[in-house]
Design a protein around this motif. Structure first.
Motif, PDB file in Angstrom:
ATOM      1  N   CYS A   1      -0.671  13.928  -8.522  1.00 28.68           N
ATOM      2  CA  CYS A   1       0.302  13.874  -7.440  1.00 28.68           C
ATOM      3  C   CYS A   1       1.199  12.640  -7.586  1.00 28.68           C
ATOM      4  O   CYS A   1       0.697  11.524  -7.704  1.00 28.68           O
ATOM      5  CB  CYS A   1      -0.427  13.837  -6.099  1.00 28.68           C
ATOM      6  SG  CYS A   1       0.688  13.759  -4.690  1.00 28.68           S
TER       7      CYS A   1
ATOM      8  N   CYS B   1       0.463  10.386  -4.274  1.00 27.31           N
ATOM      9  CA  CYS B   1      -0.765   9.626  -4.015  1.00 27.31           C
ATOM     10  C   CYS B   1      -1.645   9.449  -5.250  1.00 27.31           C
ATOM     11  O   CYS B   1      -2.661   8.748  -5.185  1.00 27.31           O
ATOM     12  CB  CYS B   1      -1.557  10.280  -2.891  1.00 27.31           C
ATOM     13  SG  CYS B   1      -2.452  11.758  -3.409  1.00 27.31           S
TER      14      CYS B   1
ATOM     15  N   CYS C   1      -1.290  19.114  -3.868  1.00 30.00           N
ATOM     16  CA  CYS C   1      -2.223  17.998  -3.836  1.00 30.00           C
ATOM     17  C   CYS C   1      -3.204  18.202  -2.687  1.00 30.00           C
ATOM     18  O   CYS C   1      -2.800  18.204  -1.519  1.00 30.00           O
ATOM     19  CB  CYS C   1      -1.463  16.695  -3.644  1.00 30.00           C
ATOM     20  SG  CYS C   1      -2.580  15.282  -3.495  1.00 30.00           S
TER      21      CYS C   1
ATOM     22  N   CYS D   1      -3.265  14.820  -0.196  1.00 29.56           N
ATOM     23  CA  CYS D   1      -2.214  14.476   0.780  1.00 29.56           C
ATOM     24  C   CYS D   1      -1.373  15.676   1.193  1.00 29.56           C
ATOM     25  O   CYS D   1      -0.495  15.552   2.043  1.00 29.56           O
ATOM     26  CB  CYS D   1      -1.325  13.352   0.242  1.00 29.56           C
ATOM     27  SG  CYS D   1      -0.158  13.883  -1.016  1.00 29.56           S
TER      28      CYS D   1
HETATM   29 ZN   LIG Z   1      -1.098  13.640  -3.118  1.00 34.92          ZN
END
Ligand SMILES: [Zn+2]
Length: 292
Positions: free
Chosen positions: A122, A125, A140, A143
């Motif tokens: 990702c 994050c 993801c 998040c």
């Molecule tokens: Zn993420």
């Protein structure tokens, strides 16, 4: 000015995006043919065409659904390395010689595969992402961000002057005599016409007025979309090369292109490229040879 043919200039399959959700494509009617690929390397038959295998023959890998053509479903299996017995070849090399309909599917598959190779984590994050939408999305789980395949627009342009001569340039890493059209990436917040004018001014110091869209070419090596233009130089702007992206640039007449390609004093891009198509369309006659 109609642009002449070049590789990947036609989409001939129905992408059937409605079948991506919940893997609906897997149970849709019609035979399923599978392309095995690793990055830009695709399975071929004796190196001459795309090799389609049955689902049972496909190796382990991540799947992407490509679409439907003539009632047949097409998908891709993305692997780290295509087994040698499947005679992998770079699509960049075989693009101009394979069947146009297969090229349409293969360029789609390679674009998706190249994106998966470099977007496993990702961007927001840093956690590992999961494949969704039959290979056309990554999500993801940490998040919740949805990531989609990226395409980087690049402009490529044949600029002519008042005498209808063509402006071609040589990059510093190229040998003497190898020339092509100028090109560059579109920057954020920029129109395509402004990108053409900025790149030409930056690289060779020539001011460009009107530009006309000529055609586009997906070039997923790794993720470009080449947007071709013809442009008109403004009178009185001399060539001043930047010596960074361009080592040498000059105006060529049609006669010079004919004679210098015949004697191999001038080497132009291969037929696969939109660059060659722009040059050919401007020239209108016989151009000899190409670079290897
Ligand atoms: Zn993420």
């Amino acid at each position: 000015m109609a642009i002449v043919d070049f590789a990947f200039s036609r989409t001939s399959h129905d992408r059937s995006a409605h079948l991506r959700k919940d893997d609906a494509w897997r149970s849709a009617p019609g035979d399923l043919r599978v392309l095995v690929l690793g990055g830009e390397h695709v399975a071929t038959t004796d190196g001459g065409g795309v090799r389609w295998v049955d689902e049972a023959e496909a190796p382990e890998g991540e799947w992407a659904f490509l679409g439907v053509r003539d009632g047949v479903r097409y998908a891709a299996v993305m692997v780290d390395r295509v087994p040698g017995e499947l005679q992998p070849q770079s699509l960049r090399m075989i693009g101009p010689v394979i069947d146009t309909d297969d090229a349409s599917l293969a360029v789609h598959a390679v674009g998706v595969a190249r994106w998966h190779q470099t977007h496993r984590f990702c961007a927001r994050c840093g956690q590992p992402t999961e494949v969704h939408a039959a290979g056309h999305e990554r999500r993801c789980p940490a998040c919740g961000t949805h990531h989609f395949p990226r395409t980087d627009p690049a402009v490529i342009m044949l600029i002519t002057d008042a005498q209808d001569r063509a402006l071609l340039g040589r990059q510093p890493s190229w040998p003497e005599g190898r020339f092509s059209t100028l090109a560059g990436f579109v920057e954020p917040g920029e129109t395509l016409g402004d990108a053409v004018r900025r790149e030409v001014l930056e690289e060779v110091g020539v001011r460009v007025g009107d530009v006309t869209y000529a055609g586009s070419q997906p070039w997923p090596f790794p993720s470009s979309l080449m947007l071709g233009f013809f442009g008109q130089a403004e009178p009185g702007s001399d060539i001043v090369v930047d010596h960074d992206e361009i080592a040498e640039a000059r105006w060529f007449t049609r006669e010079e292109v004919t004679d210098m390609t015949a004697s191999t004093d001038l080497l132009l891009p291969p037929n696969v490229s939109i660059s060659r198509a722009l040059i050919q369309t401007w020239h209108g006659g016989t151009i000899h040879g190409r670079w290897a």
